[in-house]
Design an enzyme around this catalytic site. Structure first.
Site, short mmCIF file in Angstrom:
data_model
loop_
_atom_site.label_atom_id
_atom_site.label_comp_id
_atom_site.label_asym_id
_atom_site.label_seq_id
_atom_site.Cartn_x
_atom_site.Cartn_y
_atom_site.Cartn_z
N ARG B 59 -6.02 -0.45 4.34
CA ARG B 59 -6.97 -1.55 4.38
C ARG B 59 -6.28 -2.89 4.17
O ARG B 59 -5.29 -2.97 3.44
CB ARG B 59 -8.03 -1.36 3.29
CG ARG B 59 -9.04 -0.30 3.64
CD ARG B 59 -9.98 -0.06 2.49
NE ARG B 59 -9.33 0.72 1.44
CZ ARG B 59 -9.90 1.02 0.27
NH1 ARG B 59 -11.12 0.59 0.00
NH2 ARG B 59 -9.24 1.73 -0.63
N ASP B 61 -7.11 -7.08 3.09
CA ASP B 61 -8.10 -7.93 2.44
C ASP B 61 -8.58 -9.04 3.38
O ASP B 61 -7.98 -9.28 4.43
CB ASP B 61 -7.48 -8.58 1.20
CG ASP B 61 -7.35 -7.59 0.06
OD1 ASP B 61 -8.26 -6.74 -0.09
OD2 ASP B 61 -6.34 -7.67 -0.67
N ARG B 209 1.23 -9.85 -2.21
CA ARG B 209 0.81 -11.21 -2.56
C ARG B 209 1.19 -11.57 -3.99
O ARG B 209 1.50 -12.73 -4.29
CB ARG B 209 -0.70 -11.36 -2.34
CG ARG B 209 -1.08 -11.33 -0.85
CD ARG B 209 -2.58 -11.10 -0.66
NE ARG B 209 -3.36 -12.13 -1.33
CZ ARG B 209 -4.69 -12.07 -1.46
NH1 ARG B 209 -5.37 -11.04 -0.97
NH2 ARG B 209 -5.33 -13.04 -2.08
#
Lengths: 264, 264
Positions: B59, B61, B209
Site C-alpha cells: 500500500r 499513503d 519518509r
C-alpha cells in the site's frame, strides 16, 4: 524588446523556471495568461505598483517549459533590494502560478538577455510506450509506436552544422533568414523516454519541434535516415514532418560570454 | 487482501504508474478517491459491470507516487482478453485519472502481488534550493536550507543491514515486528535535487519518509552523522526526526523470484 535602460531603473538578470501548461507562452497578451505578464505583475506588486519591464533570452510558445530561462528585469531604484530579497519577493507574488525565480543577480553592464546570449540549449522528451503519460503528464510527447533510436541518431548527424533550415522553419518565423548553425544534437533512450538535446547560438521558430517531428518519422521507420538529409536539402517546410507538440520541449540553458549563474 | 482466486476468475499482474496527488493512497475508502478504487472501477467498466478484485505489492499513503507498482487483478473469465487489450481497456477507463497500466501479463501460478514479492525499491526526492518546486511540483520535498550530502551518506551507512527500526516506524504500522533488513541506500545530488534510493525486502509504515526526515537533519548540520546511529539504537520514534512529506516518495520497483516485466 530593446536594450534601453530607463533612468531611475536598475537591470537584473533572473534565472527562471516555469511550467508552460496553460500559458500562451512567454510573450504578454491582452487577457491571456503569459509568463511575461505574470512576472511583470509580480514585479509591480513587489515594487509598490511601479512598472517593471522584462525581456527574455528567447520567447517560448504556448505549452513549452523552461528549467533555466534567463530574463532581464528592469526595476525602479526606489527600493534597494538584495538578490535574495528580489528572488524571494518575486516568488512570493508569483504564487500560485507555476513560475519561479531560481536566482537573481545584478545584470552586467551593457547586458541584454536576448542580444548578449551566445547559446541556447533545449531538451525535447518523448514518452515511447503504449500507456499515456502519468508522472510526466504535460511534459512529454507521447509516441506509442516503438522508436529506433539508432536510426534517429544516424539521421540527426545530417542536421549538425551550418545549414539553410527552411524545411524546419515555421511560416510564422520572424528571423531575418533561415541559416543557422546547429552545434550539437544528442538522442538517447532511458527506459521508455527518448530524449533529444540540441544546442545552437539561436534557433528558428519551431525548429526544435520540427526536428522532433521529423526524427520521430525516422524512428518509426517511415523514413530512412538519409531521407532526412533530402528533406533538409529541399529547403521546403512541406517536405518535412509535422511539428511535434509543445509539451515535450523545455529550455534548459542559455549561455552568455560571462557565466551568470552558478548552476545554469 | 488474500490469495484466494475465485472460480471463474483469472489473475493478471499489472505494472502500474500513478500520480498520488489528490488520492487517499492505494487502499479503497468509502467516498474518497483511491488508486484501488479507480482501478477496480475501470476494471468493472471494461468487464461489463462485473466485479474485479485487486491487491497490491504494498500500500502507498496519500500523496505518494509510483512509477512501477505491481498489482494483481482478478478478472472474470466471461471475456477473453490479450495482455494488450487488458492494458489498453483499463487505460481507456482510467481516464482522466493520473493512473496508468504500463504493462499487463497473466500472473504466474500461485502468485500474489504482495506475498510473492521479495524486494521493494523506493526513491525519495528532495528539491534543495530557495525557490519552491515548479516543474516537479507535488513530486519533491522542498528543503530550503543547503544539505550536506556527504554527511547524509555517512549517516546512512548506520541504517544499512538488519536492525530494529522502531525509531523510524509509524505508530500506525501494522507489521508484526520492527525488525527489517535494509539492503541498500544511496544518496546523491544532481543539481538542486538530492535523491535517496532504498531497497529492502519490505519496509515498515513511514520508514522511508522517516529516514528522509532524519537524514535531512544530518544534511542541515543539526545532527551529526553518528547521532543518527544513536537514534536508531534508541528504538524510540520520539528520538528520530519528523516524517518527511509524502510527495517526495515514489515506489520505483518491486521484485519477484521470477522477473515479471521487461522494464521493471
Amino acid at each position: 524588446m530593446n536594450n534601453h535602460l530607463e533612468a531611475g531603473y536598475t537591470r537584473w538578470a533572473l534565472l527562471l523556471e516555469f511550467d508552460g501548461t496553460g500559458f500562451v507562452g512567454w510573450q504578454r497578451q491582452e487577457n491571456n495568461p503569459s509568463i511575461q505578464g505574470c512576472l511583470e505583475e509580480a514585479g509591480a506588486a513587489f515594487f509598490g505598483g511601479q512598472s517593471v519591464m522584462s525581456a527574455t533570452s528567447g520567447r517560448t510558445d504556448a505549452g513549452v517549459h523552461a528549467s533555466a530561462m534567463v530574463v532581464q528585469l528592469d526595476v525602479p531604484d526606489m527600493r534597494a533590494v538584495s538578490a535574495h530579497q528580489l528572488r524571494d519577493g518575486l516568488n512570493f507574488h508569483l504564487k500560485p502560478h507555476l513560475i519561479g525565480v531560481r536566482m537573481a543577480r545584478p545584470a552586467p553592464t551593457d547586458w541584454h538577455a536576448r542580444f548578449s546570449a551566445i547559446g541556447r540549449r533545449y531538451r525535447y522528451t518523448i514518452l515511447n510506450r503504449a500507456a499515456r503519460p502519468i508522472l510526466d503528464a504535460h511534459h512529454v510527447w507521447h509516441v506509442k509506436h516503438p522508436l529506433n533510436v539508432d536510426a534517429m541518431q544516424e539521421a540527426s548527424r545530417f542536421l549538425i552544422g551550418r545549414h539553410d533550415f527552411s524545411s524546419f522553419r515555421a511560416a510564422s518565423c520572424q528571423a531575418s533568414g533561415p541559416i543557422r548553425t546547429l552545434d550539437e544534437m544528442t538522442i538517447s533512450r532511458s527506459g521508455d523516454h527518448v530524449v533529444l538535446e540540441v544546442q545552437a547560438r539561436s534557433f528558428l521558430h519551431h525548429q526544435v519541434r520540427n526536428f522532433a517531428g521529423s526524427l520521430a518519422l525516422v524512428g518509426r521507420g517511415k523514413w530512412s535516415a538519409t531521407h532526412l538529409r533530402d528533406v533538409l536539402d529541399a529547403r521546403d517546410r512541406s517536405q518535412a514532418g509535422p511539428t511535434a507538440p509543445p509539451e515535450g520541449l523545455c529550455l534548459i540553458r542559455v549561455d552568455y560570454p560571462e557565466k551568470l549563474f552558478e548552476s545554469a
